[in-house]
Design a protein around this motif. Sequence first.
Motif, mmCIF file in Angstrom:
data_model
loop_
_atom_site.group_PDB
_atom_site.id
_atom_site.type_symbol
_atom_site.label_atom_id
_atom_site.label_comp_id
_atom_site.label_asym_id
_atom_site.label_seq_id
_atom_site.Cartn_x
_atom_site.Cartn_y
_atom_site.Cartn_z
ATOM 1 N N ALA A 22 -3.649 1.378 -1.544
ATOM 2 C CA ALA A 22 -4.683 1.031 -0.561
ATOM 3 C C ALA A 22 -5.556 2.248 -0.270
ATOM 4 O O ALA A 22 -6.792 2.169 -0.331
ATOM 5 C CB ALA A 22 -4.033 0.520 0.726
ATOM 6 N N GLY A 23 -4.918 3.375 0.044
ATOM 7 C CA GLY A 23 -5.674 4.556 0.462
ATOM 8 C C GLY A 23 -6.510 5.151 -0.656
ATOM 9 O O GLY A 23 -7.678 5.490 -0.457
ATOM 10 N N LEU A 40 -5.697 12.159 3.144
ATOM 11 C CA LEU A 40 -4.518 12.942 3.540
ATOM 12 C C LEU A 40 -3.247 12.209 3.140
ATOM 13 O O LEU A 40 -3.056 11.047 3.513
ATOM 14 C CB LEU A 40 -4.512 13.142 5.064
ATOM 15 N N SER A 43 3.046 13.242 0.902
ATOM 16 C CA SER A 43 3.823 13.735 -0.242
ATOM 17 C C SER A 43 3.290 15.091 -0.686
ATOM 18 O O SER A 43 2.076 15.297 -0.736
ATOM 19 C CB SER A 43 3.736 12.767 -1.423
ATOM 20 N N ILE A 56 4.277 -3.791 -11.132
ATOM 21 C CA ILE A 56 3.352 -4.161 -10.057
ATOM 22 C C ILE A 56 2.223 -4.981 -10.672
ATOM 23 O O ILE A 56 1.876 -4.781 -11.843
ATOM 24 C CB ILE A 56 2.824 -2.919 -9.299
ATOM 25 N N ARG A 115 4.149 0.670 -11.940
ATOM 26 C CA ARG A 115 3.438 1.135 -10.739
ATOM 27 C C ARG A 115 2.991 2.590 -10.880
ATOM 28 O O ARG A 115 1.839 2.920 -10.572
ATOM 29 C CB ARG A 115 4.367 0.971 -9.530
ATOM 30 N N VAL A 139 0.355 13.008 8.801
ATOM 31 C CA VAL A 139 -0.354 12.694 10.052
ATOM 32 C C VAL A 139 0.668 12.252 11.096
ATOM 33 O O VAL A 139 1.505 11.386 10.820
ATOM 34 C CB VAL A 139 -1.423 11.605 9.799
ATOM 35 N N ALA A 166 -3.801 4.002 6.088
ATOM 36 C CA ALA A 166 -3.283 3.291 4.898
ATOM 37 C C ALA A 166 -1.901 3.826 4.576
ATOM 38 O O ALA A 166 -1.602 4.171 3.437
ATOM 39 C CB ALA A 166 -4.238 3.490 3.719
ATOM 40 N N ARG A 172 2.044 4.612 11.329
ATOM 41 C CA ARG A 172 1.943 5.080 12.709
ATOM 42 C C ARG A 172 0.635 4.613 13.327
ATOM 43 O O ARG A 172 0.482 4.544 14.534
ATOM 44 C CB ARG A 172 1.927 6.611 12.751
ATOM 45 N N ARG A 193 15.749 -4.388 -8.744
ATOM 46 C CA ARG A 193 14.735 -4.182 -9.779
ATOM 47 C C ARG A 193 15.172 -3.086 -10.740
ATOM 48 O O ARG A 193 15.759 -2.086 -10.333
ATOM 49 C CB ARG A 193 13.383 -3.875 -9.142
ATOM 50 N N TRP A 254 14.924 1.841 2.920
ATOM 51 C CA TRP A 254 14.813 0.504 2.340
ATOM 52 C C TRP A 254 14.828 0.541 0.819
ATOM 53 O O TRP A 254 14.567 -0.416 0.149
ATOM 54 C CB TRP A 254 13.594 -0.236 2.904
ATOM 55 N N ILE A 311 -5.377 -0.695 6.858
ATOM 56 C CA ILE A 311 -5.552 -1.432 5.593
ATOM 57 C C ILE A 311 -4.236 -1.463 4.810
ATOM 58 O O ILE A 311 -3.312 -0.708 5.106
ATOM 59 C CB ILE A 311 -6.688 -0.848 4.710
ATOM 60 N N ASP A 313 -0.590 -2.359 3.245
ATOM 61 C CA ASP A 313 0.673 -2.798 3.853
ATOM 62 C C ASP A 313 0.764 -2.408 5.327
ATOM 63 O O ASP A 313 1.532 -3.020 6.080
ATOM 64 C CB ASP A 313 1.866 -2.183 3.103
ATOM 65 N N ALA A 314 0.032 -1.400 5.764
ATOM 66 C CA ALA A 314 0.027 -1.033 7.180
ATOM 67 C C ALA A 314 -0.497 -2.208 8.014
ATOM 68 O O ALA A 314 -0.049 -2.442 9.137
ATOM 69 C CB ALA A 314 -0.854 0.188 7.411
ATOM 70 N N SER A 329 -4.658 -5.111 -0.938
ATOM 71 C CA SER A 329 -4.864 -3.745 -0.425
ATOM 72 C C SER A 329 -6.123 -3.134 -1.061
ATOM 73 O O SER A 329 -6.814 -2.348 -0.431
ATOM 74 C CB SER A 329 -3.625 -2.883 -0.656
HETATM 75 C C1 LIG Z 1 8.494 3.355 -2.683
HETATM 76 C C2 LIG Z 1 7.702 2.090 -2.932
HETATM 77 C C3 LIG Z 1 7.894 1.393 -4.134
HETATM 78 C C4 LIG Z 1 7.189 0.226 -4.367
HETATM 79 N N1 LIG Z 1 7.384 -0.402 -5.539
HETATM 80 C C5 LIG Z 1 6.708 -1.520 -5.795
HETATM 81 C C6 LIG Z 1 6.867 -2.176 -7.040
HETATM 82 O O1 LIG Z 1 7.602 -1.721 -7.902
HETATM 83 N N2 LIG Z 1 6.173 -3.317 -7.242
HETATM 84 C C7 LIG Z 1 5.334 -3.833 -6.304
HETATM 85 O O2 LIG Z 1 4.724 -4.885 -6.536
HETATM 86 N N3 LIG Z 1 5.136 -3.224 -5.128
HETATM 87 C C8 LIG Z 1 5.804 -2.084 -4.853
HETATM 88 N N4 LIG Z 1 5.600 -1.442 -3.670
HETATM 89 C C9 LIG Z 1 4.649 -2.013 -2.703
HETATM 90 C C10 LIG Z 1 3.194 -1.765 -3.107
HETATM 91 O O3 LIG Z 1 3.000 -0.444 -3.574
HETATM 92 C C11 LIG Z 1 2.296 -2.050 -1.914
HETATM 93 O O4 LIG Z 1 2.581 -3.349 -1.449
HETATM 94 C C12 LIG Z 1 0.812 -2.057 -2.198
HETATM 95 O O5 LIG Z 1 0.481 -1.296 -3.309
HETATM 96 C C13 LIG Z 1 0.014 -1.567 -0.998
HETATM 97 O O6 LIG Z 1 0.250 -0.220 -0.830
HETATM 98 P P1 LIG Z 1 -0.219 0.671 0.389
HETATM 99 O O7 LIG Z 1 -1.094 1.746 -0.162
HETATM 100 O O8 LIG Z 1 -0.725 -0.140 1.524
HETATM 101 O O9 LIG Z 1 1.152 1.290 0.896
HETATM 102 P P2 LIG Z 1 2.147 2.300 0.176
HETATM 103 O O10 LIG Z 1 2.233 2.062 -1.260
HETATM 104 O O11 LIG Z 1 3.405 2.243 0.970
HETATM 105 O O12 LIG Z 1 1.460 3.745 0.383
HETATM 106 C C14 LIG Z 1 1.417 4.409 1.626
HETATM 107 C C15 LIG Z 1 1.161 5.905 1.402
HETATM 108 O O13 LIG Z 1 0.986 6.547 2.671
HETATM 109 C C16 LIG Z 1 1.714 7.766 2.701
HETATM 110 N N5 LIG Z 1 2.033 8.059 4.111
HETATM 111 C C17 LIG Z 1 2.873 7.358 4.927
HETATM 112 N N6 LIG Z 1 2.901 7.887 6.161
HETATM 113 C C18 LIG Z 1 2.035 8.940 6.143
HETATM 114 C C19 LIG Z 1 1.642 9.884 7.122
HETATM 115 N N7 LIG Z 1 2.120 9.847 8.370
HETATM 116 N N8 LIG Z 1 0.745 10.846 6.768
HETATM 117 C C20 LIG Z 1 0.237 10.887 5.502
HETATM 118 N N9 LIG Z 1 0.603 10.019 4.531
HETATM 119 C C21 LIG Z 1 1.475 9.053 4.843
HETATM 120 C C22 LIG Z 1 2.941 7.446 1.846
HETATM 121 O O14 LIG Z 1 3.546 8.630 1.364
HETATM 122 C C23 LIG Z 1 2.341 6.588 0.736
HETATM 123 O O15 LIG Z 1 1.871 7.369 -0.335
HETATM 124 C C24 LIG Z 1 6.277 -0.268 -3.390
HETATM 125 C C25 LIG Z 1 6.075 0.435 -2.195
HETATM 126 C C26 LIG Z 1 6.772 1.608 -1.966
HETATM 127 C C27 LIG Z 1 6.523 2.361 -0.678
#
Ligand SMILES: Cc1cc2nc3c(=O)[nH]c(=O)nc-3n(C[C@H](O)[C@H](O)[C@H](O)COP(=O)(O)OP(=O)(O)OC[C@H]3O[C@@H](n4cnc5c(N)ncnc54)[C@H](O)[C@@H]3O)c2cc1C
Length: 427
Positions: A22-23, A40, A43, A56, A115, A139, A166, A172, A193, A254, A311, A313-314, A329
């Motif tokens: 998403a981000g 930001l 990791s 994915i 992924r 953050v 994101a 948070r 998986r 998880w 945006i 999963d948040a 996303s």
């Molecule tokens: C470990 C993991 C494995 C996954 N594996 C799969 C898969 O195999 N297949 C599938 O379909 N979906 C998978 N998903 C779910 C999928 O990636 C998401 O549903 C989708 O891509 C939306 O992602 P997102 O960017 O909203 O969230 P995420 O993918 O969770 O990304 C959030 C990002 O924000 C960062 N972050 C969190 N808190 C902070 C903070 N306070 N400050 C700065 N950065 C921060 C995290 O490090 C991460 O990089 C996985 C998710 C995770 C977390």
Amino acid sequence: MADFPRSPASGIKVIIVGAGFAGISAAIECDRKGHSVVLLEKSEAIEEITRFGDIISFDPNGARNFERWPGVIEAMQKVARQTSWLDLYHWKGEFVTRQSFAEEKKWGPRINGHRGELYSIIYQHARDRGINIQLGQRVTDYFEDEEKAGVVVNGQYMTADVVIAAEGVRSRGRKIVLGFDDRPKSSGYAVYRAWFPGDVIAKNEMLKHLVVNGDTHSGWLGPDLHFLASSLKGGKEFNWVFTHIDDGNIEESWQFPGKVEECLKYVEGWAPIVREIVKSTPKTGRLIDHKLVFRDPLPTFISPKSRIALIGDAAHPFLPTSIQGASQSIEDGVVLAACLELAGRSNVTLAVNAFEKIRYERVHKAQAMGVKTREKWHKANWDAIKEKPEEIHLTREAWLLNFDAEADCYERYNDVVADLKGVKARL
Ligand SMILES: Cc1cc2nc3c(=O)[nH]c(=O)nc-3n(C[C@H](O)[C@H](O)[C@H](O)COP(=O)(O)OP(=O)(O)OC[C@H]3O[C@@H](n4cnc5c(N)ncnc54)[C@H](O)[C@@H]3O)c2cc1C
């Protein structure tokens, strides 16, 4: 820095928190639209993001956006699964139906792949664009007033015109949007998986047809459980996933290492081929027990002063059976960046409200589809399916999949804004 097509500079400063799909996609879209972006990510190294996860999926509504990022879709297609069908079986082993996705080609590309590999392609594109990506930045808080929004990161205050949260399902940013700290909860489901080299499967008489003739995609459906297996890169790589009921605690973690013996208990009495796939998982293969975290649908995606937007999963975690989590996303970032472009710097809060109005209903309709598919698969009426096998097909609807989020936003923006202004005037 490579010279990619960009809209004229908007003067809008955007901070994005979290460099997941998403981000990072929102960052690329903001860059395309001429906004100035800081991304930001907590990791310390990008490998911390790419080493998690396995298969994915991006459906046409998500993947079509990659076509606007030079070179990205072409690189993805090289590592993506080359199938346009899904073979579905009864859990005891009987073949039921082949669902074809060939007709969907006209809606846009479908990308199913690892992924980490797909993420790395997007990440490299963001780097090539010269986007300011800062790793090791956790953050810890968000704030906003009438003029700006900001974050606290490593004890420092950082401000912008708009902040995009994101950070995934444990966000948070939700606290400032909701006004209270809601906790993620277990969805009642978990996913085992695994991902490993296809040669293990190729050596097994019962399984070799799954890899020796190129890529395959198969699913076995039974009570409260569905098992999907696929091969990629001409059968060189293999993965399986199964979703099952699970009342495990998700408070602390998880993602746990999974055990073959534990997996086999869930598929007791299932088709020998399913059990053989599980048994074939090498000790060196990545077997994960992934608890599916869920959140109640949010009443809003935006903060009280409309300068912070959630945006990905948040904002809205998805069930795997929706096959839409990642695609939605991407759509979020596309729409938010376009709304900011159309509104201009003096109307950032209007843009953020328009983003929410454009996204809210569509996202929740897509979420509901995931539940529908899971129910259809886990509580299948096999007598009815014998008469009409296509009843068990994944629901694939044009409103969801044949959809261009950017074009839709450009088309609807003025009406949405007129509506928003009308509502304000009536208050
Ligand atoms: C470990 C993991 C494995 C996954 N594996 C799969 C898969 O195999 N297949 C599938 O379909 N979906 C998978 N998903 C779910 C999928 O990636 C998401 O549903 C989708 O891509 C939306 O992602 P997102 O960017 O909203 O969230 P995420 O993918 O969770 O990304 C959030 C990002 O924000 C960062 N972050 C969190 N808190 C902070 C903070 N306070 N400050 C700065 N950065 C921060 C995290 O490090 C991460 O990089 C996985 C998710 C995770 C977390």
